[in-house]
Design a protein around this motif. Structure first.
Motif, mmCIF file in Angstrom:
data_model
loop_
_atom_site.group_PDB
_atom_site.id
_atom_site.type_symbol
_atom_site.label_atom_id
_atom_site.label_comp_id
_atom_site.label_asym_id
_atom_site.label_seq_id
_atom_site.Cartn_x
_atom_site.Cartn_y
_atom_site.Cartn_z
ATOM 1 N N THR A 149 0.866 -1.180 0.000
ATOM 2 C CA THR A 149 0.000 0.000 0.000
ATOM 3 C C THR A 149 0.900 1.227 0.000
ATOM 4 O O THR A 149 1.775 1.365 0.867
ATOM 5 C CB THR A 149 -0.916 0.022 1.229
ATOM 6 N N ALA A 150 0.705 2.098 -0.970
ATOM 7 C CA ALA A 150 1.552 3.284 -1.115
ATOM 8 C C ALA A 150 0.761 4.532 -0.763
ATOM 9 O O ALA A 150 -0.416 4.661 -1.146
ATOM 10 C CB ALA A 150 2.087 3.383 -2.537
ATOM 11 N N GLN A 151 1.413 5.451 -0.035
ATOM 12 C CA GLN A 151 0.782 6.725 0.306
ATOM 13 C C GLN A 151 1.784 7.859 0.144
ATOM 14 O O GLN A 151 2.863 7.841 0.733
ATOM 15 C CB GLN A 151 0.245 6.704 1.728
ATOM 16 N N LEU A 152 1.420 8.830 -0.657
ATOM 17 C CA LEU A 152 2.214 10.033 -0.868
ATOM 18 C C LEU A 152 1.390 11.213 -0.378
ATOM 19 O O LEU A 152 0.316 11.494 -0.922
ATOM 20 C CB LEU A 152 2.560 10.211 -2.350
ATOM 21 N N ARG A 153 1.894 11.894 0.663
ATOM 22 C CA ARG A 153 1.104 12.936 1.332
ATOM 23 C C ARG A 153 1.869 14.257 1.357
ATOM 24 O O ARG A 153 3.083 14.284 1.572
ATOM 25 C CB ARG A 153 0.774 12.511 2.760
ATOM 26 N N TYR A 154 1.108 15.338 1.153
ATOM 27 C CA TYR A 154 1.633 16.691 1.335
ATOM 28 C C TYR A 154 0.784 17.361 2.405
ATOM 29 O O TYR A 154 -0.451 17.333 2.361
ATOM 30 C CB TYR A 154 1.557 17.492 0.039
ATOM 31 N N ASP A 155 1.441 17.975 3.381
ATOM 32 C CA ASP A 155 0.730 18.588 4.502
ATOM 33 C C ASP A 155 1.215 20.016 4.685
ATOM 34 O O ASP A 155 2.394 20.253 4.968
ATOM 35 C CB ASP A 155 0.982 17.775 5.774
#
Length: 492
Positions: A149-155
């Motif tokens: 499972t891949a997650q790319l996040r910008y916060d």
């Protein structure tokens, strides 16, 4: 935020709840400024507070917003306005790919753990300020069958409080979690880079890469090991804040009601430990947490408080208070009264410095057929990692060392009794001690509050509240305060 989160709601209908409210409150304090006895002055206040609550929960959109504007009129000073906002939302913009999280808040916060402590928004202490915090986080998340499972996040985050604080940051992170079909070894890889821009300081960059391996010994017990490298470029008082780090831990879930997760490791600042334990019975919930990490004032304002106690009460009171909005307000009032110093039990004092923070918290709530009791013990210790000179805009020259090393201990209790289907009695008590280990200053605070609410009609309620507050310090400035208030609230 409302516009952004409402975009996907058009595709799948969801039920929206919009509740405008108006609150009128009359109150009296015999020491509005929280000053020593010889300077105390009594004062009446009138508060008019229009507000709105918006909520929805659907398969692709969830949103909760509670906003109010307070107009406070005093008998001895100029009128003023304050605001309160608590909003959060989650949206699935593109199914199984693109998501959006958002949070925003406006609140009155104590500037320092030492000195007068704000209890009522109408009080004028000189030790409080309005804090605005916002977080907007779009991210891509997808499950690749048989791989990970891949997650790319910008916060993007921002915290501001007038001239006292103005910090914004952007954080980019990538996380991969392996898919082993629930059998044998598994892995997780994470990498993140965060830029923090404080208007009073040069930009700080914090980065970290880590790999975690886990193995289930059986259905109840699993072990894990983490290793990685982190690099931070804030100007530390001691060693350079970078280097390899590792930890060993385990998760034990002997039943659906019990969980224990613990770890031990080492980072550039020394040994580290963590604990997250919970035990749940039919009418009781216990939690015990311990954590160590590098933190900042603005980071704590943006942290998400644990929801275990609130979720527990929401489930227990579902039949006792069928109306979801009324149940939510009752839970909020109960937890607020039982945790007078804030969700973490201690004061998140204003500072531009980086701290090593060690938090320990024990909390429990018991709910019976007509009453509920909550109790919290907390201890928080901060050790500054950067020079106190950068806090000169916040502290006087003779107080710069005050927050080099601090310890706060708190004990809080709250009791709610449902007198009738329309009446609730809530009692809260709090004891706290803030100690500067670097200067020897010690401040003690205690508070006792009593609140009685009664539902006149389905959308009309009245309340009466009493409080008694004491403050003492070996640096002087001792005071006592008594307050009383009565409020009428109408929902439309």
């Amino acid at each position: 935020m409302l516009v952004l989160l409402s975009l996907p709601a058009c595709a799948i209908p969801a039920e929206w709840t919009v509740t405008p409210t108006v609150r009128l409150r009359e109150s009296y304090s015999n020491n509005m400024n929280l000053a020593p006895s010889d300077q105390a002055r009594g004062e009446f206040t009138t508060e008019l507070s229009p507000g709105i609550a918006i909520s929805t929960s659907g398969p692709r959109l969830s949103l909760a917003l509670d906003y109010s504007l307070q107009r406070i009129a005093y008998t001895r000073r100029a009128d003023r306005n304050t605001q309160q906002l608590d909003a959060s939302g989650h949206a699935e913009v593109l199914p199984e790919w693109l998501y959006l999280d958002a949070r925003s808040s406006i609140s009155q916060q104590n500037i320092s753990a030492f000195g007068p402590q704000l209890v009522d928004p109408a009080q004028v202490t000189g030790n409080n300020s309005t804090v605005r915090a916002t977080s907007l986080s779009p991210y891509l998340k997808h499950y690749f069958h048989g791989l990970a499972t891949a997650q790319l996040r910008y916060d993007y985050q921002r915290v501001s409080s007038g001239r006292l604080m103005n910090v914004h940051s952007d954080d980019t992170s990538l996380q991969l979690t392996g898919d082993n079909g629930g059998q044998g070894w598994n892995w997780a890889l994470r990498a993140n880079r965060k830029n923090i821009d404080d208007v009073t300081l040069p930009t700080v960059t914090m980065s970290d890469v880590a790999l975690t391996l886990s193995y289930p010994l059986n259905s109840r017990l699993s072990l894990s090991a983490t290793g990685g490298y982190e690099k931070n470029d804030y100007h530390s008082n001691s060693a350079q804040p970078q280097g390899r780090h590792w930890s060993l831990g385990g998760n034990w879930t002997p039943s659906a009601r019990t969980k224990v997760a613990a770890s031990v490791g080492r980072r550039y600042f020394g040994n580290t430990y963590s604990l997250d334990a919970g035990y749940r019975l039919r009418s009781m919930y216990w939690t015990l947490n311990y954590n160590e990490d590098i933190t900042t004032t603005h980071g704590e304002f943006l942290s998400i408080p644990p929801t275990g106690l609130g979720d527990f009460l929401d489930q227990l009171w579902a039949t006792r208070i069928p109306d979801p909005q009324a149940r939510l307000q009752t839970i909020k009032l109960f937890l607020l009264v039982s945790q007078l110093l804030g969700p973490n039990g201690s004061v998140n004092f204003f500072s531009h410095r980086y701290y090593l923070q060690k938090d320990l918290k024990l909390a429990t709530v018991y709910s019976g057929p007509r009453s509920a009791l909550a109790f919290t013990l907390g201890s928080s210790r901060r050790t500054a990692q950067t020079s106190n000179a950068i806090d000169s805009p916040l502290l006087g020259p003779d107080q710069l060392a005050l927050e080099d090393r601090t310890r706060q201990n708190t004990a809080q209790a709250g009791w709610n009794y449902r007198m009738s289907p329309r009446s609730n009695l809530t009692v809260g008590a709090s004891l706290s001690r803030a100690e500067s280990l670097s200067t020897g200053r010690t401040d003690r605070n205690s508070a006792l509050t009593v609140s009685l609410t009664h539902q006149l009609q389905s959308k009309v309620s009245v309340s009466v509240d009493l409080r008694h507050v004491r403050h003492s310090s070996n640096a002087g400035g001792n005071y006592r305060e008594n307050g009383i208030g009565a409020a009428l609230m109408v929902a439309f």
